[in-house]
Design a protein around this motif. Structure first.
Motif, PDB file in Angstrom:
ATOM      1  N   GLY A  70      10.858 -71.164   8.654  1.00  0.00           N
ATOM      2  CA  GLY A  70      10.275 -71.593   9.923  1.00  0.00           C
ATOM      3  C   GLY A  70       9.076 -70.726  10.220  1.00  0.00           C
ATOM      4  N   LEU A  71       8.276 -71.153  11.183  1.00  0.00           N
ATOM      5  CA  LEU A  71       7.145 -70.326  11.598  1.00  0.00           C
ATOM      6  C   LEU A  71       6.661 -70.746  12.972  1.00  0.00           C
ATOM      7  CD1 LEU A  71       4.174 -71.948  11.284  1.00  0.00           C
ATOM      8  CD2 LEU A  71       4.710 -71.639   8.888  1.00  0.00           C
ATOM      9  N   VAL A  72       5.994 -69.811  13.622  1.00  0.00           N
ATOM     10  CA  VAL A  72       5.320 -70.078  14.884  1.00  0.00           C
ATOM     11  C   VAL A  72       3.943 -69.418  14.811  1.00  0.00           C
ATOM     12  CG1 VAL A  72       6.291 -68.066  16.123  1.00  0.00           C
ATOM     13  CG2 VAL A  72       5.532 -70.068  17.403  1.00  0.00           C
ATOM     14  N   GLY A  73       2.936 -70.191  15.198  1.00  0.00           N
ATOM     15  CA  GLY A  73       1.572 -69.684  15.236  1.00  0.00           C
ATOM     16  C   GLY A  73       1.017 -69.838  16.637  1.00  0.00           C
ATOM     17  N   PHE A  74       0.355 -68.796  17.117  1.00  0.00           N
ATOM     18  CA  PHE A  74      -0.169 -68.839  18.482  1.00  0.00           C
ATOM     19  C   PHE A  74      -1.328 -67.868  18.645  1.00  0.00           C
ATOM     20  CE2 PHE A  74       3.224 -65.789  18.295  1.00  0.00           C
ATOM     21  CZ  PHE A  74       2.803 -64.717  19.067  1.00  0.00           C
ATOM     22  N   TYR A  75      -2.090 -68.119  19.704  1.00  0.00           N
ATOM     23  CA  TYR A  75      -3.223 -67.280  20.061  1.00  0.00           C
ATOM     24  C   TYR A  75      -2.968 -66.705  21.443  1.00  0.00           C
ATOM     25  CZ  TYR A  75      -5.445 -69.945  16.336  1.00  0.00           C
ATOM     26  OH  TYR A  75      -5.738 -70.524  15.138  1.00  0.00           O
ATOM     27  N   ALA A  76      -2.990 -65.414  21.576  1.00  0.00           N
ATOM     28  CA  ALA A  76      -2.845 -64.746  22.877  1.00  0.00           C
ATOM     29  C   ALA A  76      -4.101 -63.911  23.094  1.00  0.00           C
ATOM     30  CB  ALA A  76      -1.583 -63.892  22.913  1.00  0.00           C
ATOM     31  N   ASN A  77      -5.241 -64.609  23.131  1.00  0.00           N
ATOM     32  CA  ASN A  77      -6.513 -63.890  23.176  1.00  0.00           C
ATOM     33  C   ASN A  77      -7.496 -64.441  24.213  1.00  0.00           C
ATOM     34  OD1 ASN A  77      -7.113 -66.272  21.870  1.00  0.00           O
ATOM     35  ND2 ASN A  77      -7.760 -65.333  19.957  1.00  0.00           N
ATOM     36  N   ASP A  78      -7.039 -65.320  25.109  1.00  0.00           N
ATOM     37  CA  ASP A  78      -7.907 -65.806  26.191  1.00  0.00           C
ATOM     38  C   ASP A  78      -7.669 -64.909  27.399  1.00  0.00           C
ATOM     39  OD1 ASP A  78      -9.287 -67.075  28.209  1.00  0.00           O
ATOM     40  OD2 ASP A  78      -8.357 -69.036  27.899  1.00  0.00           O
ATOM     41  N   PHE A  79      -8.296 -63.734  27.369  1.00  0.00           N
ATOM     42  CA  PHE A  79      -8.056 -62.739  28.405  1.00  0.00           C
ATOM     43  C   PHE A  79      -8.686 -63.125  29.736  1.00  0.00           C
ATOM     44  CE2 PHE A  79      -7.681 -60.523  24.344  1.00  0.00           C
ATOM     45  CZ  PHE A  79      -6.371 -60.087  24.462  1.00  0.00           C
ATOM     46  N   ALA A  80      -9.738 -63.927  29.714  1.00  0.00           N
ATOM     47  CA  ALA A  80     -10.384 -64.363  30.961  1.00  0.00           C
ATOM     48  C   ALA A  80      -9.435 -65.234  31.786  1.00  0.00           C
ATOM     49  CB  ALA A  80     -11.671 -65.122  30.654  1.00  0.00           C
ATOM     50  N   ASN A  81      -8.710 -66.145  31.115  1.00  0.00           N
ATOM     51  CA  ASN A  81      -7.780 -67.046  31.807  1.00  0.00           C
ATOM     52  C   ASN A  81      -6.327 -66.608  31.695  1.00  0.00           C
ATOM     53  OD1 ASN A  81      -9.720 -69.101  32.680  1.00  0.00           O
ATOM     54  ND2 ASN A  81      -9.998 -69.410  30.482  1.00  0.00           N
ATOM     55  N   ARG A  82      -6.098 -65.552  30.898  1.00  0.00           N
ATOM     56  CA  ARG A  82      -4.749 -65.021  30.657  1.00  0.00           C
ATOM     57  C   ARG A  82      -3.801 -66.125  30.172  1.00  0.00           C
ATOM     58  NH1 ARG A  82      -2.905 -61.376  35.394  1.00  0.00           N
ATOM     59  NH2 ARG A  82      -1.323 -60.908  33.868  1.00  0.00           N
ATOM     60  N   ARG A  83      -4.341 -66.953  29.260  1.00  0.00           N
ATOM     61  CA  ARG A  83      -3.597 -68.095  28.743  1.00  0.00           C
ATOM     62  C   ARG A  83      -3.490 -68.000  27.229  1.00  0.00           C
ATOM     63  NH1 ARG A  83      -3.809 -74.214  30.674  1.00  0.00           N
ATOM     64  NH2 ARG A  83      -3.330 -73.045  32.548  1.00  0.00           N
ATOM     65  N   ALA A  84      -2.270 -68.042  26.734  1.00  0.00           N
ATOM     66  CA  ALA A  84      -2.023 -68.118  25.294  1.00  0.00           C
ATOM     67  C   ALA A  84      -1.979 -69.597  24.913  1.00  0.00           C
ATOM     68  CB  ALA A  84      -0.697 -67.446  24.949  1.00  0.00           C
TER      69      ALA A  84
END
Length: 147
Positions: free
Chosen positions: A57-71
């Motif tokens: 299994g795997l999960v891929g995500f981005y937690a880098n929108d610091f302006a909107n604090r949205r992953a």
């Protein structure tokens, strides 16, 4: 089995990753699987469910929108033989925990309208809002989780 953050796309055979993605009907728009996974590794986080060197299994995500604090969750897949055993929940929990640790307050993504199991998982997880159809793709919902 353990959750491992993947640092290089060549850590596991690409054929194993292709099989897992195909089994979960993940279709990539205009890029190879290697390029897709490399992009996640470079700009986000890719965590695999490792079973003695085999990806289950795997999960891929981005937690880098610091302006909107949205992953943004890019994909979460589990081998069909392991579904219903809590592995999807563990992968999702890891994505939530890592996103919170990075300072994110929301996590956005899309889900196929036909994927009843994923929709149930998301609703069971709590704090999930279906915010409407994905622009340009009426087969998907846009979703947002409050972290």
């Amino acid at each position: 089995m353990e959750l491992i953050r993947m640092e290089r796309v060549d850590r596991y055979p690409l054929s194993d990753l292709e099989r897992l993605m195909a089994q979960n009907s993940v279709k990539l728009a205009g890029e190879t699987l290697s390029a897709y996974l490399s992009k996640i590794i470079e700009h986000g986080t890719l965590v695999v469910l490792d079973d003695d060197g085999v990806v289950r299994g795997l999960v891929g995500f981005y937690a880098n929108d610091f302006a909107n604090r949205r992953a943004y969750g890019s994909c979460c897949v589990v081998e069909s033989s392991l579904r219903g055993q809590g592995w999807g929940t563990k992968l999702f929990r890891r994505m939530f925990d890592d996103s919170r640790a990075a300072g994110m307050t929301h996590l956005a993504g899309t889900v196929l309208k036909s994927n009843a199991k994923a929709l149930k998982l998301y609703r069971d997880f709590g704090n999930c809002r279906i915010v409407g159809d994905t622009p340009g793709d009426e087969s998907r919902y846009d979703i947002v989780f409050d972290l």
